[in-house]
Design a protein around this motif. Structure first.
Motif, PDB file in Angstrom:
ATOM      1  N   SER A   1       0.811  -1.222   0.000  1.00 19.05           N
ATOM      2  CA  SER A   1       0.000   0.000   0.000  1.00 19.05           C
ATOM      3  C   SER A   1       0.840   1.266   0.000  1.00 19.05           C
ATOM      4  O   SER A   1       0.356   2.344  -0.357  1.00 19.05           O
ATOM      5  CB  SER A   1      -0.936   0.003   1.219  1.00 19.05           C
ATOM      6  OG  SER A   1      -0.182  -0.080   2.426  1.00 19.05           O
ATOM      7  N   GLU A   2       2.113   1.173   0.398  1.00 18.98           N
ATOM      8  CA  GLU A   2       3.013   2.321   0.387  1.00 18.98           C
ATOM      9  C   GLU A   2       3.865   2.365  -0.872  1.00 18.98           C
ATOM     10  O   GLU A   2       4.765   3.208  -0.998  1.00 18.98           O
ATOM     11  CB  GLU A   2       3.923   2.283   1.624  1.00 18.98           C
ATOM     12  CG  GLU A   2       3.160   2.391   2.948  1.00 18.98           C
ATOM     13  CD  GLU A   2       4.083   2.340   4.150  1.00 18.98           C
ATOM     14  OE1 GLU A   2       5.304   2.137   3.951  1.00 18.98           O
ATOM     15  OE2 GLU A   2       3.592   2.522   5.269  1.00 18.98           O
ATOM     16  N   GLY A   3       3.599   1.451  -1.802  1.00 18.55           N
ATOM     17  CA  GLY A   3       4.362   1.415  -3.039  1.00 18.55           C
ATOM     18  C   GLY A   3       5.723   0.778  -2.898  1.00 18.55           C
ATOM     19  O   GLY A   3       6.578   0.910  -3.781  1.00 18.55           O
ATOM     20  N   LYS A   4       5.939   0.044  -1.798  1.00 18.47           N
ATOM     21  CA  LYS A   4       7.214  -0.629  -1.579  1.00 18.47           C
ATOM     22  C   LYS A   4       7.111  -2.088  -2.007  1.00 18.47           C
ATOM     23  O   LYS A   4       6.064  -2.717  -1.870  1.00 18.47           O
ATOM     24  CB  LYS A   4       7.610  -0.540  -0.102  1.00 18.47           C
ATOM     25  CG  LYS A   4       7.866   0.884   0.377  1.00 18.47           C
ATOM     26  CD  LYS A   4       8.274   0.908   1.839  1.00 18.47           C
ATOM     27  CE  LYS A   4       8.551   2.320   2.308  1.00 18.47           C
ATOM     28  NZ  LYS A   4       8.944   2.369   3.748  1.00 18.47           N
ATOM     29  N   PRO A   5       8.202  -2.661  -2.509  1.00 18.41           N
ATOM     30  CA  PRO A   5       8.153  -4.051  -2.967  1.00 18.41           C
ATOM     31  C   PRO A   5       7.996  -5.035  -1.813  1.00 18.41           C
ATOM     32  O   PRO A   5       8.570  -4.842  -0.736  1.00 18.41           O
ATOM     33  CB  PRO A   5       9.497  -4.247  -3.675  1.00 18.41           C
ATOM     34  CG  PRO A   5      10.395  -3.219  -3.072  1.00 18.41           C
ATOM     35  CD  PRO A   5       9.530  -2.045  -2.748  1.00 18.41           C
ATOM     36  N   ALA A   6       7.226  -6.063  -2.052  1.00 21.35           N
ATOM     37  CA  ALA A   6       7.032  -7.142  -1.080  1.00 21.35           C
ATOM     38  C   ALA A   6       7.277  -8.458  -1.792  1.00 21.35           C
ATOM     39  O   ALA A   6       7.049  -8.587  -3.000  1.00 21.35           O
ATOM     40  CB  ALA A   6       5.618  -7.101  -0.509  1.00 21.35           C
ATOM     41  N   ALA A   7       7.740  -9.450  -1.028  1.00 31.21           N
ATOM     42  CA  ALA A   7       7.993 -10.774  -1.610  1.00 31.21           C
ATOM     43  C   ALA A   7       7.686 -11.844  -0.574  1.00 31.21           C
ATOM     44  O   ALA A   7       8.144 -11.764   0.569  1.00 31.21           O
ATOM     45  CB  ALA A   7       9.436 -10.898  -2.074  1.00 31.21           C
ATOM     46  N   VAL A   8       6.894 -12.844  -0.968  1.00 30.85           N
ATOM     47  CA  VAL A   8       6.598 -13.984  -0.100  1.00 30.85           C
ATOM     48  C   VAL A   8       6.661 -15.250  -0.948  1.00 30.85           C
ATOM     49  O   VAL A   8       6.739 -15.194  -2.176  1.00 30.85           O
ATOM     50  CB  VAL A   8       5.204 -13.866   0.562  1.00 30.85           C
ATOM     51  CG1 VAL A   8       5.088 -12.592   1.392  1.00 30.85           C
ATOM     52  CG2 VAL A   8       4.080 -13.931  -0.472  1.00 30.85           C
ATOM     53  N   GLU A   9       6.615 -16.399  -0.284  1.00 31.09           N
ATOM     54  CA  GLU A   9       6.595 -17.656  -1.025  1.00 31.09           C
ATOM     55  C   GLU A   9       5.320 -17.735  -1.857  1.00 31.09           C
ATOM     56  O   GLU A   9       4.242 -17.308  -1.431  1.00 31.09           O
ATOM     57  CB  GLU A   9       6.688 -18.844  -0.080  1.00 31.09           C
ATOM     58  CG  GLU A   9       5.561 -18.960   0.931  1.00 31.09           C
ATOM     59  CD  GLU A   9       5.725 -20.163   1.842  1.00 31.09           C
ATOM     60  OE1 GLU A   9       6.117 -21.234   1.343  1.00 31.09           O
ATOM     61  OE2 GLU A   9       5.456 -20.027   3.046  1.00 31.09           O
ATOM     62  N   ASP A  10       5.445 -18.278  -3.054  1.00 27.84           N
ATOM     63  CA  ASP A  10       4.316 -18.333  -3.979  1.00 27.84           C
ATOM     64  C   ASP A  10       3.502 -19.601  -3.724  1.00 27.84           C
ATOM     65  O   ASP A  10       3.384 -20.479  -4.594  1.00 27.84           O
ATOM     66  CB  ASP A  10       4.835 -18.293  -5.417  1.00 27.84           C
ATOM     67  CG  ASP A  10       3.734 -17.996  -6.430  1.00 27.84           C
ATOM     68  OD1 ASP A  10       2.604 -17.710  -5.995  1.00 27.84           O
ATOM     69  OD2 ASP A  10       4.019 -18.046  -7.642  1.00 27.84           O
ATOM     70  N   ARG A  11       2.909 -19.650  -2.528  1.00 29.06           N
ATOM     71  CA  ARG A  11       2.181 -20.856  -2.127  1.00 29.06           C
ATOM     72  C   ARG A  11       1.265 -20.503  -0.963  1.00 29.06           C
ATOM     73  O   ARG A  11       1.726 -20.222   0.129  1.00 29.06           O
ATOM     74  CB  ARG A  11       3.172 -21.940  -1.709  1.00 29.06           C
ATOM     75  CG  ARG A  11       2.565 -23.260  -1.275  1.00 29.06           C
ATOM     76  CD  ARG A  11       3.688 -24.215  -0.881  1.00 29.06           C
ATOM     77  NE  ARG A  11       3.209 -25.540  -0.539  1.00 29.06           N
ATOM     78  CZ  ARG A  11       2.755 -25.891   0.663  1.00 29.06           C
ATOM     79  NH1 ARG A  11       2.709 -24.992   1.642  1.00 29.06           N
ATOM     80  NH2 ARG A  11       2.345 -27.133   0.884  1.00 29.06           N
ATOM     81  N   CYS A  12      -0.029 -20.479  -1.204  1.00 31.37           N
ATOM     82  CA  CYS A  12      -0.967 -20.158  -0.137  1.00 31.37           C
ATOM     83  C   CYS A  12      -0.908 -21.242   0.936  1.00 31.37           C
ATOM     84  O   CYS A  12      -0.848 -22.444   0.635  1.00 31.37           O
ATOM     85  CB  CYS A  12      -2.381 -20.055  -0.700  1.00 31.37           C
ATOM     86  SG  CYS A  12      -3.627 -19.606   0.545  1.00 31.37           S
ATOM     87  N   SER A  13      -0.932 -20.829   2.187  1.00 26.55           N
ATOM     88  CA  SER A  13      -0.835 -21.775   3.299  1.00 26.55           C
ATOM     89  C   SER A  13      -2.118 -22.574   3.488  1.00 26.55           C
ATOM     90  O   SER A  13      -2.137 -23.531   4.260  1.00 26.55           O
ATOM     91  CB  SER A  13      -0.493 -21.031   4.592  1.00 26.55           C
ATOM     92  OG  SER A  13      -1.512 -20.084   4.916  1.00 26.55           O
ATOM     93  N   HIS A  14      -3.188 -22.218   2.783  1.00 33.30           N
ATOM     94  CA  HIS A  14      -4.467 -22.909   2.931  1.00 33.30           C
ATOM     95  C   HIS A  14      -4.495 -24.205   2.110  1.00 33.30           C
ATOM     96  O   HIS A  14      -4.497 -25.301   2.649  1.00 33.30           O
ATOM     97  CB  HIS A  14      -5.616 -21.977   2.510  1.00 33.30           C
ATOM     98  CG  HIS A  14      -6.958 -22.607   2.540  1.00 33.30           C
ATOM     99  ND1 HIS A  14      -7.893 -22.413   1.551  1.00 33.30           N
ATOM    100  CD2 HIS A  14      -7.542 -23.453   3.435  1.00 33.30           C
ATOM    101  CE1 HIS A  14      -8.997 -23.088   1.842  1.00 33.30           C
ATOM    102  NE2 HIS A  14      -8.806 -23.738   2.977  1.00 33.30           N
ATOM    103  N   ARG A  15      -4.456 -24.100   0.771  1.00 30.14           N
ATOM    104  CA  ARG A  15      -4.484 -25.271  -0.088  1.00 30.14           C
ATOM    105  C   ARG A  15      -3.412 -25.237  -1.176  1.00 30.14           C
ATOM    106  O   ARG A  15      -3.554 -25.855  -2.220  1.00 30.14           O
ATOM    107  CB  ARG A  15      -5.876 -25.442  -0.717  1.00 30.14           C
ATOM    108  CG  ARG A  15      -6.965 -25.910   0.276  1.00 30.14           C
ATOM    109  CD  ARG A  15      -6.669 -27.307   0.795  1.00 30.14           C
ATOM    110  NE  ARG A  15      -7.706 -27.787   1.690  1.00 30.14           N
ATOM    111  CZ  ARG A  15      -7.696 -27.634   3.013  1.00 30.14           C
ATOM    112  NH1 ARG A  15      -6.691 -26.971   3.584  1.00 30.14           N
ATOM    113  NH2 ARG A  15      -8.678 -28.107   3.756  1.00 30.14           N
ATOM    114  N   THR A  16      -2.361 -24.498  -0.935  1.00 27.59           N
ATOM    115  CA  THR A  16      -1.123 -24.466  -1.738  1.00 27.59           C
ATOM    116  C   THR A  16      -1.254 -23.844  -3.119  1.00 27.59           C
ATOM    117  O   THR A  16      -0.331 -23.952  -3.927  1.00 27.59           O
ATOM    118  CB  THR A  16      -0.499 -25.876  -1.892  1.00 27.59           C
ATOM    119  OG1 THR A  16      -1.240 -26.642  -2.833  1.00 27.59           O
ATOM    120  CG2 THR A  16      -0.418 -26.592  -0.551  1.00 27.59           C
TER     121      THR A  16
END
Length: 339
Positions: free
Chosen positions: A42-57
């Protein structure tokens, strides 16, 4: 050595995407064999997380951005830049479990790219002071996948014996099979290399350099930054400084994302950006043709390949990486390793 089998490489910064491309929909990337997804918060800054939802992958990269957070396309679970689940639409009146998380990674913006580190950083992003110097203009050249090991490219960048054979159409000179000077200096995270090499100047390069000589001498001050970034500062007799910065971001054991930009102390009126890119496009394709035929499993044990005098930069690099692995309790993993 297989990069995905050496945990230490997760502790370095790598450029994964041009900042200009990180807008709109989430962007997927594979870094050291790990699928990640990037977006702007929301602040225009880059974010990165694993590309895998913790619910059903399901892959988060096929989802959408909602209020600066990433929303899974499967059931709408939404995660912020810290990897914390902030919304489960099916539980509007219930508390969200603190266990609803995805792994988040550090990001930084530098030189027009988003850099990502998968672990606790061991070293800073390579310092390129000319990028902040108004006397230099920055030209973004290449962002593409190469099917080869990044270590092969690092060695190639400091190998001054290959131009006469590989770069026959661009700058290689048959009269100069090896550099006249090779000097080395090591630091903890770097190798500084100086060489002087005679080169040819085809018509296009003469125009880029504003010279008329068909042959000149390149004075090259190179810095290899552990593990897969190199900076080549090339000085020509007319005072032009052309700096190439190349990072081979490791996608997996057999592929790298080639990120290259250059810095020059001239102007667009002196040499057009399009002409400069065109010349180095030809140069890089000459390298790519060869390097994509090499083994991706690069042995750190130098007895596993044969060498000559001009291979010294690569030998130093391999020894420094081997020492890094040993210092952190790791053993070199290869395709035939039994460890």
């Amino acid at each position: 050595m297989l990069v995905t089998k050496q945990p230490i490489f997760k502790r370095f910064w790598y450029p994964v995407i041009p900042t200009s491309e990180l807008s709109g929909e989430p962007k997927a990337f594979e870094l050291l064999g790990e699928p990640i997804v990037l977006w702007l918060d929301s602040e225009g800054k880059p974010a990165a997380v694993e590309d895998r939802c913790s619910h059903r992958t399901a892959k988060l990269s096929i989802g959408k951005i909602v209020g600066g957070n990433i929303c899974c396309a499967y059931h709408g679970w939404t995660f912020n830049s810290s990897g914390t689940c902030v919304s489960v639409p099916q539980q509007q009146n219930g508390a969200i479990s603190a266990n609803y998380k995805v792994k988040a990674y550090r990001t930084r913006e530098r030189y027009g790219y988003v850099w990502v580190c998968l672990g606790e950083p061991l070293a800073e992003i390579p310092d390129i002071p000319e990028a902040a110097d108004s006397n230099y203009r920055q030209i973004h050249e290449f962002y593409e996948r190469w099917n080869c090991a990044g270590l092969r490219v690092m060695e190639n960048e400091l190998d001054m014996a290959h131009p006469s054979f590989v770069h026959t159409a661009t700058f290689g000179s048959e009269a100069h099979l090896a550099p006249d000077v090779m000097e080395f200096e090591e630091t903890e995270w770097e190798l500084h290399y100086r060489s002087i090499l005679g080169v040819a100047n085809p018509t296009q390069q003469q125009q880029n350099l504003k010279i008329e000589q068909q042959e000149t001498v390149r004075t090259i001050d190179g810095i290899w930054f552990m593990p897969f970034t190199v900076k080549l500062r090339i000085v020509y007799p007319n005072g032009l400084v052309h700096i190439i910065v190349n990072t081979m971001t490791p996608i997996n054991d057999s592929a790298s994302q080639m990120v290259q930009f250059c810095l020059r102390n001239d102007t667009e009126a002196d040499a057009k950006t399009s002409d400069i890119i065109a010349f180095y496009r030809a140069v890089t394709l000459e390298d790519k043709r060869i390097l994509e035929t090499t083994d991706c499993d690069v042995p750190l044990d130098i007895t596993q390949e044969q060498h000559m005098l001009t291979d010294k930069p690569g030998i130093i690099i391999r020894r420094k990486i081997a020492a890094l692995l040993k210092a952190h309790g790791e053993v070199e993993q290869t395709q035939v390793s039994s460890h």
